[in-house]
Scaffold this active site. Structure first.
Site, mmCIF file in Angstrom:
data_model
loop_
_atom_site.group_PDB
_atom_site.id
_atom_site.type_symbol
_atom_site.label_atom_id
_atom_site.label_comp_id
_atom_site.label_asym_id
_atom_site.label_seq_id
_atom_site.Cartn_x
_atom_site.Cartn_y
_atom_site.Cartn_z
ATOM 1 C CB ILE A 91 -1.017 0.049 1.171
ATOM 2 C CG1 ILE A 91 -1.978 -1.264 1.206
ATOM 3 C CG2 ILE A 91 -2.031 1.259 1.021
ATOM 4 C CD1 ILE A 91 -2.724 -1.405 0.072
ATOM 5 C CE LYS A 92 3.609 4.718 -4.687
ATOM 6 N NZ LYS A 92 3.828 5.357 -6.386
#
Length: 234
Positions: A91-92
């Site tokens: 997840i960014k």
């Protein structure tokens, strides 16, 4: 040193996967928008399908698309529920004071986080201490504000080494082919590269010249051998 593919275009991704070199894939909301997809979830799923098809087993970073940290946490959870069957999902989350809480929450749950949009040493160090698996330093944008991007990468790399943290440095915001070379030489663990640069990285006029010379001389030899056989047969 690893090369990630910075794209949301499935065809571009497949072209790279066919050649076997990607060590990961990064996306962001801008790349998703430019891919002209009809549905976000379906598009991410199509990227995952491509990775599975090529048995890639490499990280895929999917970025939240909100600037509200509270909503980022909810969206991250949604991404994990929806795409978490792909075991290499990351997840960014962009760097920020309140965003660090989201990074820490995900890290405590062993959800790999790619902390993105880092423009400084301080930001990268803070993200790493919060538990980010990756810190993404934006090479081109760091240079835009007059700083030495290579120096920032080297400083972060040394601090991570001394601290014993396993956080890896991703260098993004690649604008020119030389940026890839310089980022690697500065100590980046990973460079995430727009697909348009990969053919250039394989090309050199002297290579074309050498191959052409080899083939020309081989064909001349082959023709001479064939003529000799014909003469003997006659």
């Amino acid at each position: 040193m690893k090369l990630f593919v910075d794209t949301a275009d499935v065809k571009e991704l497949e072209a790279c996967l066919e050649r076997g070199f990607p060590s990961g894939v990064t996306t962001n909301p801008m790349l998703i928008a430019r891919a002209n997809c009809a549905d976000f979830s379906e598009h991410i799923r199509s990227m995952i399908d491509a990775l599975i098809q090529y048995d890639a087993k490499i990280p895929l970073s999917v970025e939240v698309n909100t600037t509200d940290p509270a909503k980022m946490a909810d969206q991250a959870e949604e991404f994990v529920r929806e795409f978490g069957d792909y075991p290499y999902l990351n997840i960014k989350i962009p760097i920020g004071w309140n965003e660090l809480k989201v990074i820490a929450q995900l890290a405590r749950r062993h959800v790999p986080v790619n902390c993105t949009c880092c423009m400084s040493y301080n930001q990268a160090v803070m993200a790493a201490r919060a538990g980010a698996r990756y810190v993404s330093l934006f090479w081109g944008r760091i240079r835009d504000i007059g700083y030495d991007a290579g120096l920032v990468v080297r400083q972060v790399k040394e601090s991570l080494r001394v601290s014993g943290l396993e956080t890896e440095i991703i260098v993004g915001s690649i604008r020119h082919l030389v940026d890839v070379n310089e980022a690697i030489q500065a100590g980046a663990d990973i460079v995430t590269v727009p697909p348009k640069f990969f053919p250039q990285m394989c090309a050199h006029p002297k290579t074309d010249e050498a191959v052409a010379q080899f083939m020309t001389e081989f064909q001349a030899w082959e023709q001479a051998v064939h003529a000799t056989h014909l003469k003997r047969a006659a």
